[in-house]
Design an enzyme around this catalytic site. Structure first.
Site, short mmCIF file in Angstrom:
data_model
loop_
_atom_site.label_atom_id
_atom_site.label_comp_id
_atom_site.label_asym_id
_atom_site.label_seq_id
_atom_site.Cartn_x
_atom_site.Cartn_y
_atom_site.Cartn_z
N GLU A 167 -2.22 7.33 2.03
CA GLU A 167 -2.68 7.88 0.76
C GLU A 167 -3.78 8.90 1.08
OE1 GLU A 167 -3.85 4.79 -2.10
OE2 GLU A 167 -2.44 3.46 -1.13
N LYS A 214 -1.76 9.63 -13.80
CA LYS A 214 -3.19 9.38 -13.58
C LYS A 214 -3.96 10.62 -14.08
CE LYS A 214 -1.65 6.32 -9.92
NZ LYS A 214 -1.53 5.08 -10.70
N SER A 267 -6.44 4.08 -3.37
CA SER A 267 -6.53 3.69 -4.78
C SER A 267 -7.54 2.58 -5.05
CB SER A 267 -5.16 3.24 -5.29
OG SER A 267 -4.73 2.09 -4.61
N HIS A 303 -4.05 9.60 -6.48
CA HIS A 303 -5.37 9.66 -7.10
C HIS A 303 -6.12 10.97 -6.79
CE1 HIS A 303 -5.15 5.57 -8.63
NE2 HIS A 303 -4.40 5.37 -7.54
N ASP A 320 0.70 10.21 -0.03
CA ASP A 320 0.68 9.83 -1.45
C ASP A 320 -0.62 10.35 -2.06
OD1 ASP A 320 0.31 8.51 -3.87
OD2 ASP A 320 1.26 6.65 -3.19
N HIS A 371 -0.75 1.53 -0.64
CA HIS A 371 -0.37 0.95 -1.93
C HIS A 371 0.95 0.17 -1.83
CE1 HIS A 371 1.10 1.22 -6.20
NE2 HIS A 371 -0.18 0.99 -6.41
N ASN A 392 -7.02 5.41 -15.06
CA ASN A 392 -6.87 6.52 -14.12
C ASN A 392 -6.80 7.86 -14.85
OD1 ASN A 392 -6.59 4.76 -11.82
ND2 ASN A 392 -4.57 4.25 -12.61
#
Ligand SMILES: Cc1ncc(COP(=O)(O)O)c(C=O)c1O
Length: 360
Positions: free
Chosen positions: A161, A218, A165, A193, A190, A118, A32
């Site tokens: 998210e 990440k 992910s 990423h 979240d 996640h 990541n």
């Protein structure tokens, strides 16, 4: 007990789900470290200098002797970067998610959670005393219905998210924000990423939200996570979040590395641009649209996925098989993660190797 563990391990083997620990080897197509900051000279030097100046361990919880001015300074910088009143740093994204989801939702509240969230969000919701309602992945229409049907007496939360992910797709955040505004619900996003990757300055994708969780291990290249939001919400986490209160503060030198990471994100925007250009390039080569650096290559069967990953590893590419329960049954995959350091020539070679490894 030993017998039961042996039986469980045998069952994991029978399902083709035994994981092994394997250090990095070959061209990185799975980390990541999207912006290549984990080994950036400025981050390394600042962290090394801080270790010499401040020592290694923080010696206590931040509410005791573990507090350092470096943590407060980088939290202020992160809040400015994110455009929020305040932020609070946790030693991992996993703990930050547990903290947010156990501190704010209370008994009698309802949490609406995307089906593909996640594990750290799922675990946080399980630990909270609120009731959980799972809604279909990236489906604002279904969420709207559920919000209507499940008015509840308490506070309502929507948890998603921003960039998923394992699938690499974006949540319809503007639609969720509008739904939450109408329903009086609090949106928790979240940004694990997306932080450092998306936004005009790398600040992520979230707009109108209650709080965001932004992992620093990440694209930021370090470790831990910042929860960002209104000043009172952050103050409340300091008073109530158990993963913050009952855990030793991270090593002080981490704060120095985080500050350097924010500086590099601001001063070297070409890293983000190169990342998205390379992601677009590989996606196009694979017949996919978009610019997300997370590209799932779904194979289905777990053992076959491991075999394909092994073949690609033998060809010099570091890729790992992602299997259930990390992803839904029958959707074992390679999670290809593009980083800014990959040349088009390397990506071309990868496409050729992938075609060879996946041909029936
Ligand atoms: C979406 C998402 N949230 C949270 C986490 C946890 O972050 P960390 O690795 O810092 O614990 C991860 C990473 O594993 C993630 O992908």
């Amino acid at each position: 007990m030993a017998e039961r563990i042996a039986e469980r391990l045998a069952a994991i083997d029978a399902d083709g789900l035994r994981r092994t620990l394997r250090p990095p080897s070959g061209i990185d197509l799975c980390s990541n470290d999207y912006l290549g900051l984990a080994a950036h000279p400025l981050l390394k030097r600042r962290m090394a200098d801080a270790v010499i100046a401040e020592g290694v361990g923080s010696t206590g919880s931040r509410l005791l002797r573990g507090e350092r001015t470096g943590f407060a300074r980088v939290e202020e910088q992160f809040a400015r970067f994110k455009g929020t009143e305040r932020s609070l740093y946790f030693s991992s994204g996993y703990l930050a998610n547990l903290a947010v989801l156990t501190a704010f939702p209370e008994a009698g509240d309802v949490i609406f959670s995307d089906q593909r969230n996640h594990a750290s969000l799922i675990d946080g919701i399980r630990l909270s005393r609120a009731r959980r309602v799972v809604f279909p992945h990236n489906d604002p229409w279904a969420l709207a219905q559920l919000l209507k049907e499940d008015a509840g007496a308490g506070q309502r939360f929507v948890v998603v998210e921003s960039l998923f992910s394992m699938d690499g797709d974006q949540a319809p955040l503007a639609e969720y924000a509008a739904l939450c505004r109408t329903a009086g619900a609090a949106l928790i996003v979240d940004e694990a990423h997306a932080i450092g990757v998306y936004g005009t300055r790398g600040e992520g994708l979230a707009g109108e939200v209650f709080v965001t969780i932004n992992t620093a291990g990440k694209a930021m290249g370090v470790s831990g996570a910042f929860v960002a939001g209104p000043a009172d919400a952050i103050e409340y986490l300091i008073q109530r979040a158990r993963p913050f209160i009952f855990s030793t503060a991270p090593p002080p030198a981490i704060a120095a590395a985080l500050e350097a990471s924010l500086e590099v994100i601001a001063s070297e925007p070409e890293r983000r641009k190169r990342l998205l250009a390379r992601a677009c390039y590989l996606r196009k080569r694979l017949g996919l649209a978009g610019d997300s650096p997370i590209i799932p290559v779904i194979i289905g069967d777990s053992e076959r996925t491991v075999a394909v990953a092994c073949e690609l590893q033998a060809a010099g590419f570091d890729l790992r098989a992602i299997r259930p329960p990390t992803v839904p049954p029958g959707t074992a995959r390679l999670r290809v993660a593009v980083n800014q350091g990959l040349s088009e020539e390397v990506l071309d070679r990868f496409v050729t190797a992938l075609e060879a490894a996946t041909k029936p």
